[in-house]
Design an enzyme around this catalytic site. Structure first.
Site, PDB file in Angstrom:
ATOM      1  N   GLU A 278      61.507   1.947  39.884  1.00  0.00           N
ATOM      2  CA  GLU A 278      60.339   1.633  39.050  1.00  0.00           C
ATOM      3  C   GLU A 278      59.338   2.750  39.277  1.00  0.00           C
ATOM      4  OE1 GLU A 278      60.425  -0.829  37.089  1.00  0.00           O
ATOM      5  OE2 GLU A 278      61.855  -2.226  37.964  1.00  0.00           O
TER       6      GLU A 278
ATOM      7  N   CYS B 213      50.851   1.422  37.494  1.00  0.00           N
ATOM      8  CA  CYS B 213      51.904   2.202  36.823  1.00  0.00           C
ATOM      9  C   CYS B 213      51.843   2.019  35.315  1.00  0.00           C
ATOM     10  CB  CYS B 213      53.271   1.798  37.357  1.00  0.00           C
ATOM     11  SG  CYS B 213      53.505   0.033  37.323  1.00  0.00           S
TER      12      CYS B 213
HETATM   13  P1  NAD Z   1      55.235   7.825  46.197  1.00  0.00           P
HETATM   14  O1  NAD Z   1      56.447   8.028  45.396  1.00  0.00           O
HETATM   15  O2  NAD Z   1      54.574   8.994  46.782  1.00  0.00           O
HETATM   16  O3  NAD Z   1      55.528   6.838  47.421  1.00  0.00           O
HETATM   17  C1  NAD Z   1      56.105   5.586  47.223  1.00  0.00           C
HETATM   18  C2  NAD Z   1      56.836   5.196  48.481  1.00  0.00           C
HETATM   19  O4  NAD Z   1      57.903   6.102  48.692  1.00  0.00           O
HETATM   20  C3  NAD Z   1      55.994   5.237  49.756  1.00  0.00           C
HETATM   21  O5  NAD Z   1      56.365   4.163  50.597  1.00  0.00           O
HETATM   22  C4  NAD Z   1      56.413   6.558  50.380  1.00  0.00           C
HETATM   23  O6  NAD Z   1      56.249   6.599  51.782  1.00  0.00           O
HETATM   24  C5  NAD Z   1      57.875   6.600  50.009  1.00  0.00           C
HETATM   25  N1  NAD Z   1      58.477   7.937  50.016  1.00  0.00           N
HETATM   26  C6  NAD Z   1      57.873   9.131  49.816  1.00  0.00           C
HETATM   27  N2  NAD Z   1      58.783  10.130  49.914  1.00  0.00           N
HETATM   28  C7  NAD Z   1      59.981   9.540  50.165  1.00  0.00           C
HETATM   29  C8  NAD Z   1      61.306  10.039  50.344  1.00  0.00           C
HETATM   30  N3  NAD Z   1      61.585  11.347  50.301  1.00  0.00           N
HETATM   31  N4  NAD Z   1      62.291   9.143  50.563  1.00  0.00           N
HETATM   32  C9  NAD Z   1      62.052   7.825  50.595  1.00  0.00           C
HETATM   33  N5  NAD Z   1      60.811   7.303  50.452  1.00  0.00           N
HETATM   34  C10 NAD Z   1      59.788   8.154  50.230  1.00  0.00           C
HETATM   35  O7  NAD Z   1      54.286   6.995  45.245  1.00  0.00           O
HETATM   36  P2  NAD Z   1      52.824   6.457  45.553  1.00  0.00           P
HETATM   37  O8  NAD Z   1      51.922   7.628  45.507  1.00  0.00           O
HETATM   38  O9  NAD Z   1      52.819   5.602  46.755  1.00  0.00           O
HETATM   39  O10 NAD Z   1      52.615   5.485  44.302  1.00  0.00           O
HETATM   40  C11 NAD Z   1      52.215   5.946  43.086  1.00  0.00           C
HETATM   41  C12 NAD Z   1      53.364   6.046  42.119  1.00  0.00           C
HETATM   42  O11 NAD Z   1      54.064   4.799  42.026  1.00  0.00           O
HETATM   43  C13 NAD Z   1      52.895   6.320  40.717  1.00  0.00           C
HETATM   44  O12 NAD Z   1      53.685   7.305  40.112  1.00  0.00           O
HETATM   45  C14 NAD Z   1      53.051   4.988  40.003  1.00  0.00           C
HETATM   46  O13 NAD Z   1      53.152   5.053  38.642  1.00  0.00           O
HETATM   47  C15 NAD Z   1      54.248   4.430  40.668  1.00  0.00           C
HETATM   48  N6  NAD Z   1      54.293   2.960  40.524  1.00  0.00           N
HETATM   49  C16 NAD Z   1      55.209   2.406  39.659  1.00  0.00           C
HETATM   50  C17 NAD Z   1      55.251   1.031  39.459  1.00  0.00           C
HETATM   51  C18 NAD Z   1      56.260   0.397  38.511  1.00  0.00           C
HETATM   52  O14 NAD Z   1      56.459  -0.809  38.557  1.00  0.00           O
HETATM   53  N7  NAD Z   1      56.896   1.144  37.653  1.00  0.00           N
HETATM   54  C19 NAD Z   1      54.371   0.218  40.150  1.00  0.00           C
HETATM   55  C20 NAD Z   1      53.446   0.809  41.021  1.00  0.00           C
HETATM   56  C21 NAD Z   1      53.437   2.184  41.201  1.00  0.00           C
END
Ligand code: NAD
Length: 494
Positions: A265, A299
């Site tokens: 997502e 999101c």
């Molecule tokens: P992010 O992708 O930076 O981090 C999300 C999670 O992934 C965190 O727990 C982070 O520690 C982890 N992560 C980071 N690098 C990783 C790796 N290499 N391997 C595994 N895990 C890793 O995102 P964010 O900044 O926390 O959140 C914002 C983003 O999330 C935005 O793009 C937003 O649109 C999206 N989002 C989507 C939805 C949806 O339902 N589609 C809902 C909420 C947020």
């Protein structure tokens, strides 16, 4: 009335805890390396708590524990008992609601009013919905041949790695935990490094509810280390991820090792389309909350407001008035409507996009700057004169920044709405039912709202396509995400 001093005491106790330890196999434990990190209060920039930092060894321990629980206690339990434990967890969340609300607010900057109105009810709804489903997951008898009894059973996938972002830590966490556990999977939950506290609390409550050790392990840590270790782990069967498209791609690569199932997502740049025949009052009100709710860190935020050229000026003017009247402030104050963004990094990212918009030639009607110098507050910002090809119209900002774009006719609106790499959500405002249907058909999005913007419900599928990811959460789709069918063929003879 709940004893306020108890709540405050419990909260301070948690926050002052020398380390908020990892939760592995039913125990609060320091990380193997002894490493810790700090989580900050985004409203002040001050340190809120020190948290144990999961490394590769801790992720391995958590996965082993979840595997043992999956093979053991959890699999031996009746499905109805699993459901009853989820209901018990819901009861404990209700009991500790005040603590959870304050903790979530302090860690993420979300206003307490919004958490009480939206996040907490959604968490409870999700739990009770999937608790009720636990004993209703069934297969089918499929009469394939006259000489055999052929049927399917749905079996849980196994150990699930759940990786969540910081914008709705409690709610998105529960979107993953509840269906996975209802299906009989076990979960290793990795919360975002900037918002680890409520995940740990949920893990504790799960133990108190009676979930066997290892059924839900909680391992705060950094994405590149803890998150990646979980994704790479050969004994994890499924990764369910919510976050950015960049990390989503890394997850796909990591999951290739043992061909894990993956649900992604990801982000969005959703269009909220206001036709000339719309109820402008209602549309602008919803457009305001569509982009400013949760400080734009949603999101499915309606970050592109597409207004028909005949109503464009009116929409811009009214939206700016709404932005100006938004109550920004201390998230713990019940009257606050908008809190800070989650971190300094996020604030700089949003301010940088505001500069990009300015340099691209869009005009700032209101906002456009940081608010104050303590904490990470950004003014609700409205850009007018935005052209479709500008970066502020194409890229996800994830902050309180609205890009208002004019369109000429329905075809133009659909071209613009579909013209980004994302396909998560879209909204359309119109008084014409036929036009509404034309839009719902032509908009590329996992959800299309008509004459409303933003509601979600655990009963309806949620997710997107293209850079918004793939797979659906919620409803029956989540049951499919955490189970797989096994075909059984019994030779009966004729
Ligand atoms: P992010 O992708 O930076 O981090 C999300 C999670 O992934 C965190 O727990 C982070 O520690 C982890 N992560 C980071 N690098 C990783 C790796 N290499 N391997 C595994 N895990 C890793 O995102 P964010 O900044 O926390 O959140 C914002 C983003 O999330 C935005 O793009 C937003 O649109 C999206 N989002 C989507 C939805 C949806 O339902 N589609 C809902 C909420 C947020």
């Amino acid at each position: 009335m709940k004893c306020i001093s108890y709540v405050r005491f419990a909260l301070l106790d948690r926050i002052a805890d020398n380390t908020n330890r990892l939760l592995i196999d039913g125990h609060r434990t320091a990380s193997a390396s002894g490493g810790t990190f700090q989580t900050l209060n985004p409203a002040t920039g001050e340190v809120l708590a020190t948290v144990a930092e999961a490394g590769v060894a801790d992720i391995d321990a958590a996965v082993r524990s979840s595997r043992a629980a999956f093979e053991g206690a959890w699999s031996h339990m009746r499905a109805s008992e699993r459901g009853a434990l989820l209901l018990k967890l819901a009861d404990l969340i209700r009991r500790d609601e005040d603590e959870l609300v304050r903790l979530e607010s302090l860690d993420s900057g979300k206003p307490v009013s919004a958490i009480r109105r939206q996040d907490l009810p959604a968490v409870l709804d999700t739990l009770t919905y999937y608790a009720g489903m636990a004993d209703k997951i069934s297969g089918q008898v499929i009469p394939a041949r006259p000489d055999a009894l052929t049927y399917t059973v749905r079996e849980p996938l196994g150990v699930v790695g759940a990786i969540i972002p910081w914008n709705f830590p409690l709610m998105i966490g529960m979107w993953k935990i509840a269906p996975a556990l209802a299906c009989g999977c076990t979960v290793v939950l990795k919360p975002a490094e900037v918002t680890p506290l409520t995940a740990l609390k949920i893990g504790e409550l799960a133990l108190e509810a009676g979930l066997p050790a290892g059924v839900l392990n909680v391992v705060p840590g950094f994405g590149k280390v803890a998150g990646q270790a979980l994704v790479d782990h050969p004994d994890v069967d499924k990764v369910t991820f919510t976050g950015s498209p960049v990390v989503g791609r890394q997850i796909l690569q990591g999951a290739a090792g043992n061909l894990k199932r993956v649900t992604l997502e990801l982000g969005g740049k959703s269009a909220n389309i206001i036709s000339s025949d719309a109820d402008i009052d209602a549309a602008v009100k919803a457009a305001g909350s569509g982009i400013f709710f949760n400080t734009g860190q949603v999101c499915s935020a309606g970050s592109r407001i597409l207004a028909h050229e005949s109503v464009y000026d009116e929409v811009v003017e009214r939206l700016a008035a709404r932005a100006k009247s938004t109550r920004i402030g201390d998230p713990l104050d019940a009257s606050t409507a908008m809190g800070p963004v989650v971190s300094e990094v996020q604030m700089q990212r949003v301010l940088n996009y505001i500069d990009i918009g300015r340099n691209e030639g869009a005009s700032i009607v209101t906002g456009g700057a940081r608010r104050g110098d303590a904490g990470y507050f950004v003014e609700p910002t409205v850009f007018a004169g935005v052209r479709h090809e500008m970066r502020i119209s194409q890229e996800e900002i994830f902050g309180p920044v609205a890009a208002v774009i004019p369109f000429k006719d329905d075809e133009d609106a659909i071209r613009i709405a579909n013209g980004t790499v994302y396909s998560l959500a879209a909204g359309v405002w119109t008084g014409d039912i036929a036009r509404a249907h034309r839009f719902t058909k032509k908009l590329k999005a996992g959800t299309v709202w008509v004459n409303t913007y933003g509601p979600t419900d655990i009963r309806l599928p949620w997710g997107g396509s293209r850079d918004s990811g793939f797979g659906r959460e919620h409803g029956d789709a989540a049951i499919d995400n955490f189970t797989e069918p096994k075909a059984v063929w019994i030779n009966t003879g004729r």
